[in-house]
Design a protein around this motif. Structure first.
Motif, PDB file in Angstrom:
ATOM      1  N   LEU A 105    -125.043 -34.237 -24.647  1.00 18.50           N
ATOM      2  CA  LEU A 105    -124.714 -35.188 -25.713  1.00 18.50           C
ATOM      3  C   LEU A 105    -125.732 -36.328 -25.776  1.00 18.50           C
ATOM      4  O   LEU A 105    -126.119 -36.763 -26.864  1.00 18.50           O
ATOM      5  CB  LEU A 105    -123.305 -35.739 -25.507  1.00 18.50           C
ATOM      6  CG  LEU A 105    -122.164 -34.710 -25.535  1.00 18.50           C
ATOM      7  CD1 LEU A 105    -120.811 -35.411 -25.478  1.00 18.50           C
ATOM      8  CD2 LEU A 105    -122.246 -33.812 -26.760  1.00 18.50           C
ATOM      9  N   VAL A 106    -126.170 -36.794 -24.615  1.00 13.51           N
ATOM     10  CA  VAL A 106    -127.205 -37.835 -24.582  1.00 13.51           C
ATOM     11  C   VAL A 106    -128.488 -37.324 -25.234  1.00 13.51           C
ATOM     12  O   VAL A 106    -129.110 -38.016 -26.052  1.00 13.51           O
ATOM     13  CB  VAL A 106    -127.490 -38.280 -23.136  1.00 13.51           C
ATOM     14  CG1 VAL A 106    -128.734 -39.165 -23.074  1.00 13.51           C
ATOM     15  CG2 VAL A 106    -126.302 -39.028 -22.566  1.00 13.51           C
TER      16      VAL A 106
ATOM     17  N   LYS B  91    -132.465 -37.217 -29.580  1.00 13.19           N
ATOM     18  CA  LYS B  91    -133.203 -36.377 -30.528  1.00 13.19           C
ATOM     19  C   LYS B  91    -132.993 -36.856 -31.961  1.00 13.19           C
ATOM     20  O   LYS B  91    -133.953 -36.986 -32.730  1.00 13.19           O
ATOM     21  CB  LYS B  91    -132.758 -34.916 -30.397  1.00 13.19           C
ATOM     22  CG  LYS B  91    -133.478 -33.958 -31.345  1.00 13.19           C
ATOM     23  CD  LYS B  91    -132.901 -32.557 -31.254  1.00 13.19           C
ATOM     24  CE  LYS B  91    -131.541 -32.466 -31.917  1.00 13.19           C
ATOM     25  NZ  LYS B  91    -131.010 -31.072 -31.960  1.00 13.19           N
ATOM     26  N   LEU B  92    -131.747 -37.147 -32.306  1.00 16.92           N
ATOM     27  CA  LEU B  92    -131.436 -37.556 -33.671  1.00 16.92           C
ATOM     28  C   LEU B  92    -131.910 -38.975 -33.981  1.00 16.92           C
ATOM     29  O   LEU B  92    -132.252 -39.284 -35.125  1.00 16.92           O
ATOM     30  CB  LEU B  92    -129.923 -37.454 -33.907  1.00 16.92           C
ATOM     31  CG  LEU B  92    -129.326 -36.046 -33.872  1.00 16.92           C
ATOM     32  CD1 LEU B  92    -127.804 -36.117 -33.951  1.00 16.92           C
ATOM     33  CD2 LEU B  92    -129.872 -35.185 -35.004  1.00 16.92           C
ATOM     34  N   ALA B  93    -131.930 -39.824 -32.963  1.00 17.70           N
ATOM     35  CA  ALA B  93    -132.306 -41.231 -33.174  1.00 17.70           C
ATOM     36  C   ALA B  93    -133.805 -41.470 -33.017  1.00 17.70           C
ATOM     37  O   ALA B  93    -134.290 -42.557 -33.346  1.00 17.70           O
ATOM     38  CB  ALA B  93    -131.544 -42.127 -32.207  1.00 17.70           C
TER      39      ALA B  93
ATOM     40  N   GLY C 262    -126.456 -41.617 -38.395  1.00 17.97           N
ATOM     41  CA  GLY C 262    -126.664 -41.882 -39.819  1.00 17.97           C
ATOM     42  C   GLY C 262    -126.122 -43.233 -40.252  1.00 17.97           C
ATOM     43  O   GLY C 262    -126.721 -43.917 -41.092  1.00 17.97           O
ATOM     44  N   GLN C 263    -125.003 -43.653 -39.674  1.00 19.09           N
ATOM     45  CA  GLN C 263    -124.414 -44.954 -40.013  1.00 19.09           C
ATOM     46  C   GLN C 263    -125.192 -46.106 -39.404  1.00 19.09           C
ATOM     47  O   GLN C 263    -125.371 -47.153 -40.042  1.00 19.09           O
ATOM     48  CB  GLN C 263    -122.975 -44.992 -39.498  1.00 19.09           C
ATOM     49  CG  GLN C 263    -122.032 -44.030 -40.227  1.00 19.09           C
ATOM     50  CD  GLN C 263    -120.701 -43.869 -39.500  1.00 19.09           C
ATOM     51  OE1 GLN C 263    -120.500 -44.430 -38.419  1.00 19.09           O
ATOM     52  NE2 GLN C 263    -119.806 -43.096 -40.090  1.00 19.09           N
ATOM     53  N   TRP C 264    -125.680 -45.929 -38.193  1.00 18.47           N
ATOM     54  CA  TRP C 264    -126.380 -47.003 -37.483  1.00 18.47           C
ATOM     55  C   TRP C 264    -127.777 -47.260 -38.028  1.00 18.47           C
ATOM     56  O   TRP C 264    -128.208 -48.400 -38.136  1.00 18.47           O
ATOM     57  CB  TRP C 264    -126.482 -46.677 -36.006  1.00 18.47           C
ATOM     58  CG  TRP C 264    -125.249 -47.009 -35.215  1.00 18.47           C
ATOM     59  CD1 TRP C 264    -124.028 -47.408 -35.695  1.00 18.47           C
ATOM     60  CD2 TRP C 264    -125.107 -46.956 -33.778  1.00 18.47           C
ATOM     61  NE1 TRP C 264    -123.143 -47.609 -34.665  1.00 18.47           N
ATOM     62  CE2 TRP C 264    -123.779 -47.338 -33.471  1.00 18.47           C
ATOM     63  CE3 TRP C 264    -125.976 -46.617 -32.748  1.00 18.47           C
ATOM     64  CZ2 TRP C 264    -123.312 -47.398 -32.164  1.00 18.47           C
ATOM     65  CZ3 TRP C 264    -125.500 -46.673 -31.442  1.00 18.47           C
ATOM     66  CH2 TRP C 264    -124.181 -47.067 -31.152  1.00 18.47           C
ATOM     67  N   TYR C 265    -128.495 -46.175 -38.353  1.00 14.99           N
ATOM     68  CA  TYR C 265    -129.912 -46.328 -38.700  1.00 14.99           C
ATOM     69  C   TYR C 265    -130.235 -45.875 -40.117  1.00 14.99           C
ATOM     70  O   TYR C 265    -131.346 -45.895 -40.531  1.00 14.99           O
ATOM     71  CB  TYR C 265    -130.778 -45.538 -37.697  1.00 14.99           C
ATOM     72  CG  TYR C 265    -130.398 -45.768 -36.247  1.00 14.99           C
ATOM     73  CD1 TYR C 265    -130.480 -47.043 -35.672  1.00 14.99           C
ATOM     74  CD2 TYR C 265    -129.939 -44.720 -35.462  1.00 14.99           C
ATOM     75  CE1 TYR C 265    -130.124 -47.250 -34.346  1.00 14.99           C
ATOM     76  CE2 TYR C 265    -129.604 -44.916 -34.137  1.00 14.99           C
ATOM     77  CZ  TYR C 265    -129.683 -46.180 -33.580  1.00 14.99           C
ATOM     78  OH  TYR C 265    -129.332 -46.370 -32.276  1.00 14.99           O
TER      79      TYR C 265
END
Length: 201
Positions: A20-21, A26-28, A198-201
Motif C-alpha cells: 500500500l505504501v 507511485k501514484l503521488a 487525486g483529492q490531495w494533489y
C-alpha cells in the motif's frame, strides 16, 4: 510543491502494508515532495529515563551540544511533521493496537509547544491545523464491523486530532482471516488510495 511525509512500518516479508505504501508513492510521484521515514530502519527512541527527563526538564536556558546530539532523532521526527503538508502513516495492526515502534513515533510527535499547546484557560489546542493525514491500516482479522473491537484506529485518529490534523483511514482488514479475498482486499485499498491522491494533489 506540497510536501508529504510518508511514515512506514512494514517489517514482515511480503508485507501488505508495504504494498500500500508503494502504491501511494507511485501514484503521488511528481505531484508532491516526499520524505520517506522507515520506522523499521530508523526507529524512534523510546521515552526512557534519560531522554524523557531531558525532554521534559532539560534545555534551560538551552540544550548543550551533548544534549542536542542525544535528542537529535527526537527533534528530527518532530520537524518532519512540522514541515509536511500531508502525512501518510502506514502500519499493520498488532494485537488490536499499534505496534510499539509506531506508538513510539506517536509519542515523539505529540509534544507541548511544538505540535500542541495548553491555552490560558487550560484547554488544549493543536498547532498543526493546516495539515491532513492518511492512515493505511492492515490487519489479519476483519475489524470492519462496529461490533468488533480494535484500538489501532481510534488511537491514531485521536492523536492526530489532538495536534490539529484531520485524518482518514484506508483499511485492509481480514488479509489472514479471508485468504481467498486478499487480492480483492488489497485492490480495493489501492483504489481508495488513488482517490485520496487525486483529492490531495
Amino acid at each position: 510543491m506540497k510536501k508529504t511525509l510518508v511514515v512506514s512500518y512494514a517489517p514482515r516479508k511480503g508485507s501488505y502494508t508495504k504494498q500500500l505504501v508503494d502504491e501511494f508513492i507511485k501514484l503521488a510521484d511528481g505531484k508532491t515532495e516526499i520524505t520517506f521515514l522507515d520506522l523499521v530502519a530508523s526507529p524512534p527512541d523510546l521515552l526512557l529515563g534519560d531522554n524523557l527527563n531531558l525532554i521534559l526538564y532539560g534545555g534551560q536556558p538551552e540544550y548543550t551540544d551533548e544534549e542536542k546530539k542525544r535528542l537529535s532523532n527526537h527533534f528530527q521526527l518532530i520537524q518532519h511533521v512540522l514541515d509536511a503538508d500531508h502525512i501518510v502513516l502506514a502500519s499493520p495492526m498488532y494485537n488490536f493496537s499499534l505496534p510499539a515502534t509506531v506508538k513510539a513515533w506517536v509519542d515523539t510527535i505529540v509534544v507541548t509547544d511544538k505540535t500542541f499547546e495548553i491555552t490560558e484557560d487550560g484547554s488544549f489546542k493543536g498547532l498543526c491545523e493546516e495539515k491532513k493525514a492518511l492512515i493505511l491500516a492492515v490487519a489479519g482479522g476483519d475489524y470492519s464491523e462496529e461490533t468488533t473491537h480494535e484500538y489501532f484506529s481510534p488511537t491514531i485518529k485521536r492523536n492526530f486530532e489532538f495536534i490539529g490534523i484531520p485524518s482518514e483511514q484506508i483499511s485492509a482488514f481480514g488479509v489472514a482471516q479471508y485468504p481467498e479475498k486478499v487480492d480483492t482486499i488489497i485492490s480495493n485499498a489501492k483504489a481508495e488510495i488513488s482517490k485520496v491522491v487525486g483529492q490531495w494533489y
